[in-house]
Design an enzyme around this catalytic site. Sequence first.
Site, PDB file in Angstrom:
ATOM      1  N   HIS A 119      11.428 -38.329  -3.924  1.00 18.93           N
ATOM      2  CA  HIS A 119      11.303 -39.075  -5.289  1.00 18.93           C
ATOM      3  C   HIS A 119      11.258 -40.631  -5.042  1.00 18.93           C
ATOM      4  CE1 HIS A 119      15.549 -40.895  -4.549  1.00 18.93           C
ATOM      5  NE2 HIS A 119      15.851 -39.580  -4.031  1.00 18.93           N
ATOM      6  N   CYS A 135      17.799 -36.615   0.232  1.00 27.04           N
ATOM      7  CA  CYS A 135      16.547 -36.564  -0.380  1.00 27.04           C
ATOM      8  C   CYS A 135      15.497 -37.656   0.809  1.00 27.04           C
ATOM      9  CB  CYS A 135      16.437 -37.104  -1.499  1.00 27.04           C
ATOM     10  SG  CYS A 135      17.078 -36.135  -2.904  1.00 27.04           S
TER      11      CYS A 135
END
Length: 160
Positions: A119, A135
């Site tokens: 992301h 992440c």
Amino acid sequence: MTKRITIDLGRQSLTIWEADQPLAVYAVSTGRNGVGEQSGSGCTPRGLHRVRLRIGAGCPPGTVFRGRRPTGEIYDAALAAAHPERDWILTRILWLTGCEPGCNRGGGVDTLRRYIYIHGCPDTEPMGEPRSHGCIRMRNRDLIELFDQTRIGMPVEIRE
């Protein structure tokens, strides 16, 4: 030809490939707590994954996501100052699912249930050093470029 993504945790880089040819290499930021698959660890999981969902197509750069949904906000310095506690998920989301039972799929090691994404993040966040909560963070402009080349089911290998 089939495209694939590799993420090199040691180099803090993401490469998109077509066959054996690299199409692009991007700096990333992975888990500040290192590598690991356990739920709640804040680590980036290793092994073979696939893109499970592509979220945010057509959203403007800097779109803020919470719970994988756009909030209607666009990230800027004023928003950051108003919410300093937020872990910003911006612009696009590539939600990963593990492919290796017992390693990154199922039980307490399930990448999908851990909400591990590729992301975007604020441009003020450094790339090339591990600082995420597990992440894979990217620059927003790089993520848009990558997102446009991905498809659901695309292989993603995360390696040390």
